[in-house]
Design an enzyme around this catalytic site. Sequence first.
Site: not given
Ligand code: NOJ
Length: 532
Positions: A202, A268
Site C-alpha cells: 500500500d 501501489e
Molecule cells: C491506498 C489504498 O488503496 C486506499 O484504499 C487507502 O485508503 C490508502 N492507501 C491508505 O492506506
Amino acid sequence: MTAPWWKTAVLYQIYPRSFADSDGDGIGDLPGLTAKLPYLGRGGLGVDAVWLSPIYRSTNFDFGYDVSDFCDVDPTLGTLADTDALLAEAHSHGMRVVLDFVPNHTSTEHAWFRESRSRPDSPKRDWYFWRDPRPDGSPPNNWGSSFGGPAWRSDPENTQMYLASFTPEQADVNWRDPGLREAMLDSMSFWLDRGVWGFRLDVADRLAKDPELDDNPLAPGREALTDVMPWLAQEHVGDQNHPDLPRVLRAIRVMAESHCSEPLLLGEMFPDSDADVALYYGTRDEPALHLSFNFNRSLCDIPWDARAFRNIVVRIEDVLPDFAWPCWVMSNHDRSRHATRFDKEGTAPARPKAAATILLTLRGTPVLYYGEEIGMRDVDIPADRQLDPVGKAFPGFGRDPERTPMRWSPEPGVGFTTGTPWLPDGGLVPGLDVQTQADDPESTLNHYRRLIRIRKERPSLQTGTFEAVDGDDGVFAYVRSLGSESTAIAVNMGPEPAPPPARFGRADVLLASPGAACDVPLAPDAYVIADL
Ligand code: NOJ
Ligand code: MG
C-alpha cells in the site's frame, strides 16, 4: 530458465468485506471467500493468484488500511485459523495468495503508536513522526493529507503533532528508525512463513520521507487548492518518491526472499515522472519491486480511446528498465470501476469484453478486480449509506460505489449475504450475476475464461514481445511474438466500424466478437485475436 510464477500469472484482487458473507452479518468474511475459491481457480475462471485487501485487525476507519495488529485477523473477517484454511484451499485450486500490506502507517490504536504517543522519551517515539507545531500553532510543515486538509494532527496527550497522511487515525511510520523497520519486516515475514506468496504494498511510494521534513514546493497553477486539499497543491518532493525509496523497497525484497522461495512484491505507486517508474524496480544487481502499479501512467487514468491506450502502453514499455516486467490494471477499490468509467451512460454493453481483451493480452501481469469478469458497474450509494471517509468528506468522490457486494446470483442479496449487506448491492439487474453468466456462452464471464485460457496456451501472450501496429486511429492493434509464434490483437475503440491493420491479412482467428475477423471492419467495441 523458466519465468517466475508472477510473470505469467493472472492476478485477481478481492475486497474481502464485499466478496462473500458466510454468517449473515452482511460483511464478507474469510470462510465465505474460501468457499468461493473453486469459482476462481483452475477449472473455474483460471486465475493464478488472488490478492486480498487488508485482512489484519483494524479500527476500520479506512476498512483495513488502519491496521491495529499486523499479526492478527480482523474479527469481522475471521481468524488466523480461517486464514490457514483459505491458504490451503487456494493452493488446492492452483492459486497463490498475496496479501495487501500497509507499510506506510498504522492505526493510532496500534500498540506501537500507543507506546510512541505515551511519552516523548518512549523508545518507540521515533517509530512515528512527532514534531512541535510552529510558534503560531500551525503544523510543522505544509504537507497535506490525501484525504484533505493538513497531514499533521494534534493529539490531546501531547503538545507535539503527529503525521497522518490519510485519516487522522492512520499515523505514518518512520522507516528510517531501525526498530520500526525491523518490526515491519518481522510482521511481513510472519505471513510469508504462514504460506503467503508476497504482498501488494500500500502506498509504497511514501516509505522514505525527506529527513529534514522540509516544506514541499507549491505546484505551479494549483496553488489555489492549498486550503482544502494541500496534497493536490504541491510537488511531492519530501513525502513521495524520495530518492531514498529504493533502499527501503530493497530491504523488503531481501527480507521477502529469505522467507519465501519466489515472493511477489507489487507496489501501489504513483510516479511523478518517468524516472520514478524506473526507480521502483531498483537495479539489475539490486532489484527492488517485482511489479508496480504505475498510477498516473496507467489504464486507470485514461479514457476509452485507442491513442490514449497506445501511448500509455508504449510509454511504460519504453521507461521500464530492461530487466523489469510491466503490470496492468483497469479497476480497483479506489477507482470507479472501468465498466462505468469507460461507458458512463451504460450504452456500450460489449465494452467490458473489449477492455478485457486488451488487459489480458498486453505484455505484463494483468490484475483483475473482483466482479469485473461479469462487467460489474459502480453502484449509486445514497448519502445515508455512505461509509468511505473520502466520500463523507467530499460527497461525490467516495469509493463505496466500486466496493459493493459481488453479484453471485439473481436473488435478493445477490447471493452475497442472507442479511443486510454493509454496502448496497445495487439490486437485481438482469444478466449481471455469476450464476446467469456461467450458463451463457456469450457472457462477459465466459469471455474472461476463454481469454485466460488462450493466454495460458500461447507462450507469445505470456512472455512474448509487444509491438504496436499502425492502422485506423480508432483501433488499438498490436502483435505479441515469441519464437515462431505471433499473436495479433485488434480492438475497435472508436464509434465507427474500422478495419484491423492490413498487416494482419487473413490471419486465423483464435477468439473474436461475433462475425469479426482480420479482413473485415470491426464494429465499435469488437475485437479479434488471431494467429499471425
Ligand atoms: C491506498 C489504498 O488503496 C486506499 O484504499 C487507502 O485508503 C490508502 N492507501 C491508505 O492506506
Ligand atoms: Mg460475515
